[in-house]
Enzyme design. Structure first.
Site, PDB file in Angstrom:
ATOM      1  N   ILE A  48      78.688 -87.493  77.397  1.00  0.00           N
ATOM      2  CA  ILE A  48      79.666 -87.248  78.457  1.00  0.00           C
ATOM      3  C   ILE A  48      80.914 -86.568  77.886  1.00  0.00           C
ATOM      4  O   ILE A  48      81.478 -85.657  78.496  1.00  0.00           O
ATOM      5  CB  ILE A  48      80.030 -88.558  79.177  1.00  0.00           C
ATOM      6  CG1 ILE A  48      78.773 -89.229  79.730  1.00  0.00           C
ATOM      7  CG2 ILE A  48      81.014 -88.288  80.320  1.00  0.00           C
ATOM      8  CD1 ILE A  48      78.990 -90.653  80.210  1.00  0.00           C
TER       9      ILE A  48
ATOM     10  N   ASN B 284      83.077 -90.386  65.102  1.00  0.00           N
ATOM     11  CA  ASN B 284      82.533 -90.778  63.806  1.00  0.00           C
ATOM     12  C   ASN B 284      81.066 -90.384  63.654  1.00  0.00           C
ATOM     13  O   ASN B 284      80.451 -90.651  62.622  1.00  0.00           O
ATOM     14  CB  ASN B 284      82.714 -92.284  63.575  1.00  0.00           C
ATOM     15  CG  ASN B 284      81.861 -93.140  64.508  1.00  0.00           C
ATOM     16  OD1 ASN B 284      81.201 -92.633  65.423  1.00  0.00           O
ATOM     17  ND2 ASN B 284      81.882 -94.446  64.292  1.00  0.00           N
TER      18      ASN B 284
ATOM     19  N   ASP C 204      86.220 -93.241  62.150  1.00  0.00           N
ATOM     20  CA  ASP C 204      86.049 -94.352  63.077  1.00  0.00           C
ATOM     21  C   ASP C 204      87.424 -94.813  63.549  1.00  0.00           C
ATOM     22  O   ASP C 204      88.290 -95.131  62.728  1.00  0.00           O
ATOM     23  CB  ASP C 204      85.325 -95.495  62.356  1.00  0.00           C
ATOM     24  CG  ASP C 204      84.860 -96.593  63.296  1.00  0.00           C
ATOM     25  OD1 ASP C 204      85.629 -96.957  64.216  1.00  0.00           O
ATOM     26  OD2 ASP C 204      83.750 -97.114  63.090  1.00  0.00           O
TER      27      ASP C 204
ATOM     28  N   PHE D 142      86.166 -92.134  75.248  1.00  0.00           N
ATOM     29  CA  PHE D 142      84.733 -92.330  75.440  1.00  0.00           C
ATOM     30  C   PHE D 142      84.110 -93.166  74.340  1.00  0.00           C
ATOM     31  O   PHE D 142      83.041 -93.736  74.533  1.00  0.00           O
ATOM     32  CB  PHE D 142      83.993 -90.977  75.439  1.00  0.00           C
ATOM     33  CG  PHE D 142      84.299 -90.075  76.586  1.00  0.00           C
ATOM     34  CD1 PHE D 142      83.769 -90.298  77.837  1.00  0.00           C
ATOM     35  CD2 PHE D 142      85.115 -88.958  76.408  1.00  0.00           C
ATOM     36  CE1 PHE D 142      84.030 -89.449  78.896  1.00  0.00           C
ATOM     37  CE2 PHE D 142      85.382 -88.101  77.449  1.00  0.00           C
ATOM     38  CZ  PHE D 142      84.839 -88.343  78.706  1.00  0.00           C
TER      39      PHE D 142
ATOM     40  N   LYS E 235      76.883 -98.182  73.609  1.00  0.00           N
ATOM     41  CA  LYS E 235      76.602 -98.172  75.045  1.00  0.00           C
ATOM     42  C   LYS E 235      75.201 -98.625  75.460  1.00  0.00           C
ATOM     43  O   LYS E 235      74.842 -98.501  76.629  1.00  0.00           O
ATOM     44  CB  LYS E 235      76.852 -96.768  75.605  1.00  0.00           C
ATOM     45  CG  LYS E 235      75.931 -95.708  75.017  1.00  0.00           C
ATOM     46  CD  LYS E 235      76.165 -94.342  75.649  1.00  0.00           C
ATOM     47  CE  LYS E 235      75.159 -93.327  75.147  1.00  0.00           C
ATOM     48  NZ  LYS E 235      75.310 -92.015  75.797  1.00  0.00           N
TER      49      LYS E 235
ATOM     50  N   SER F 153      82.427 -98.485  83.422  1.00  0.00           N
ATOM     51  CA  SER F 153      81.022 -98.481  83.829  1.00  0.00           C
ATOM     52  C   SER F 153      80.814 -99.331  85.074  1.00  0.00           C
ATOM     53  O   SER F 153      81.547-100.298  85.314  1.00  0.00           O
ATOM     54  CB  SER F 153      80.177 -99.043  82.681  1.00  0.00           C
ATOM     55  OG  SER F 153      78.869 -99.357  83.105  1.00  0.00           O
ATOM     56  N   ALA F 154      79.780 -98.982  85.822  1.00  0.00           N
ATOM     57  CA  ALA F 154      79.393 -99.805  86.967  1.00  0.00           C
ATOM     58  C   ALA F 154      78.900-101.181  86.547  1.00  0.00           C
ATOM     59  O   ALA F 154      78.795-102.087  87.385  1.00  0.00           O
ATOM     60  CB  ALA F 154      78.298 -99.105  87.774  1.00  0.00           C
TER      61      ALA F 154
ATOM     62  N   TYR G 110      77.370-105.579  76.380  1.00  0.00           N
ATOM     63  CA  TYR G 110      77.946-104.254  76.634  1.00  0.00           C
ATOM     64  C   TYR G 110      78.830-104.280  77.880  1.00  0.00           C
ATOM     65  O   TYR G 110      79.972-103.810  77.872  1.00  0.00           O
ATOM     66  CB  TYR G 110      76.842-103.202  76.809  1.00  0.00           C
ATOM     67  CG  TYR G 110      77.337-101.938  77.456  1.00  0.00           C
ATOM     68  CD1 TYR G 110      78.154-101.056  76.755  1.00  0.00           C
ATOM     69  CD2 TYR G 110      77.022-101.632  78.781  1.00  0.00           C
ATOM     70  CE1 TYR G 110      78.634 -99.895  77.359  1.00  0.00           C
ATOM     71  CE2 TYR G 110      77.493-100.485  79.384  1.00  0.00           C
ATOM     72  CZ  TYR G 110      78.296 -99.619  78.671  1.00  0.00           C
ATOM     73  OH  TYR G 110      78.780 -98.489  79.275  1.00  0.00           O
TER      74      TYR G 110
ATOM     75  N   LYS H 175      83.184-103.817  78.553  1.00  0.00           N
ATOM     76  CA  LYS H 175      83.884-102.970  79.529  1.00  0.00           C
ATOM     77  C   LYS H 175      84.822-103.813  80.408  1.00  0.00           C
ATOM     78  O   LYS H 175      85.952-103.404  80.684  1.00  0.00           O
ATOM     79  CB  LYS H 175      82.874-102.211  80.397  1.00  0.00           C
ATOM     80  CG  LYS H 175      82.063-101.180  79.649  1.00  0.00           C
ATOM     81  CD  LYS H 175      82.917-100.084  79.055  1.00  0.00           C
ATOM     82  CE  LYS H 175      82.080 -98.981  78.428  1.00  0.00           C
ATOM     83  NZ  LYS H 175      82.916 -97.939  77.784  1.00  0.00           N
TER      84      LYS H 175
END
Length: 338
Positions: free
Chosen positions: A12, A32, A58, A80, A84, A124-125, A147, A151
């Site tokens: 993305i 990174n 990083d 970003f 993920k 994220s959803a 994960y 978020k």
């Protein structure tokens, strides 16, 4: 603006870099390359006709992050960078919490220290937990895996920062299911190992890297029994970031939250058949047991983004599949390593 894009060589991030430059911004990439290939940058430069400065480190390295902000004039950050993969997060929860939270701590501290007040955050959803049908931004957040919890936590951290420092202008962008690729076919999604997401798996079946698609369950309460998701073209998603950045320059709200999706659900089999149209032939699949943790239906209510950002997803499922197939067929093994 001069925009730092963390994870700017990723799927993305790379598409967003192109649209930022097209909108007149300057870009500095930090990555990174844990989940991206350096060759992405060469292709971005070919597409944009611009030299793109890249710092390869990083963001959890506090000293290097501080040095970057001390020596570069920055106006905004689009964040970003992060792990993920849902399944991997269940196997490696500590790594996910450490990486995803750590990058945000380091980045936001440096931003505040150097007076960089605008941040667009890649959420994220998954923050809607199991309640993802026609999700609106005021719905309570929760998660079903590490994960997702990273978020939820990062969103909360940024809300608290916005309370503590009302000069901050923060956008939380909740994505649904990004797919597709740049129309040139030169950049796209190149997952490491076995793809976790449906579209790249279908694409790898189509190009011969995988024998067949496994459809996880056909007994959900959906029109054809397969899971329904809100797929959004990565180019539309990138445009949403540019729109959010522009909004931050003219809003008085310290923090804003927007869904980025189409508002329309597409089932697994509908997506498969759309990809078959793009390829021009049928693709093999088999139905297997449901996957633990999967929900039946997930799609956005994107009306707030439409009203406040003037943004709307424009590309259709057939557009998404055609662009994904152009990328995959031109790059059957993904990006080269060098």
């Amino acid at each position: 603006m001069r925009v730092l894009v963390s994870g700017g060589a990723g799927y993305i991030g790379s598409h967003t870099v192109i649209q930022l430059i097209a909108a007149g911004h300057d870009v500095l990439i930090v990555d990174n390359f844990a989940n991206a290939k350096p060759t992405v940058v060469n292709r971005l430069e070919a597409i944009t006709g611009r030299h793109l400065p890249v710092q390869a480190f990083d963001l959890r390295d506090v000293d290097k992050t501080e040095h970057l902000f001390a020596h570069e004039q920055l106006d905004a950050v689009i964040h970003f960078a992060g792990f993920k993969a849902v399944g991997e997060s269940v196997e490696k929860p500590l790594e996910y919490y450490e990486n995803n939270l750590g990058t945000t701590f380091s980045l936001v501290r440096a931003m505040r220290r150097h007076g960089v007040a605008k941040l667009v955050f890649s959420s994220s959803a998954t923050v809607y937990g199991t309640d993802q049908e026609s999700a609106t931004e005021d719905r309570p957040t929760s998660a079903t895996n590490p994960y997702g919890w990273t978020k939820v936590m990062q969103e909360q951290i940024l809300r608290d920062v916005a309370v503590a420092d009302p000069t901050m202008r923060i956008a939380l962008l909740r994505y649904f299911n990004p797919v597709g690729a740049h129309e040139s076919g030169t950049i796209g999604e190149d997952p490491t190992g076995i793809p976790n997401n449906l579209m790249p798996f279908i694409a790898q079946v189509a190009v011969g890297r995988r024998e067949k698609l496994r459809v996880f369950g056909d007994d959900y309460d959906t029109p054809d029994g397969t899971g329904v998701r809100d797929y959004i073209h990565v180019e539309d998603l990138a445009a949403g970031h540019v729109a959010a950045l522009a909004r931050l320059a003219r809003t008085d709200d310290p923090i804003s939250t927007w869904n980025l999706g189409t508002g329309t659900g597409t089932s697994v089999l509908e997506l498969l058949h759309a990809f078959e149209r793009a390829v021009g032939r049928e693709l093999p699949y088999e139905v297997v047991e449901r996957r633990a943790g999967d929900i039946a239906t997930s799609y956005a209510d994107p009306s707030r983004a439409q009203a406040e950002l003037g943004w709307v997803a424009k590309k259709s499922i057939d557009d998404m599949c055609a662009d994904q197939w152009r990328w995959q067929s031109q790059n059957p093994e993904g990006y080269p390593d060098a």
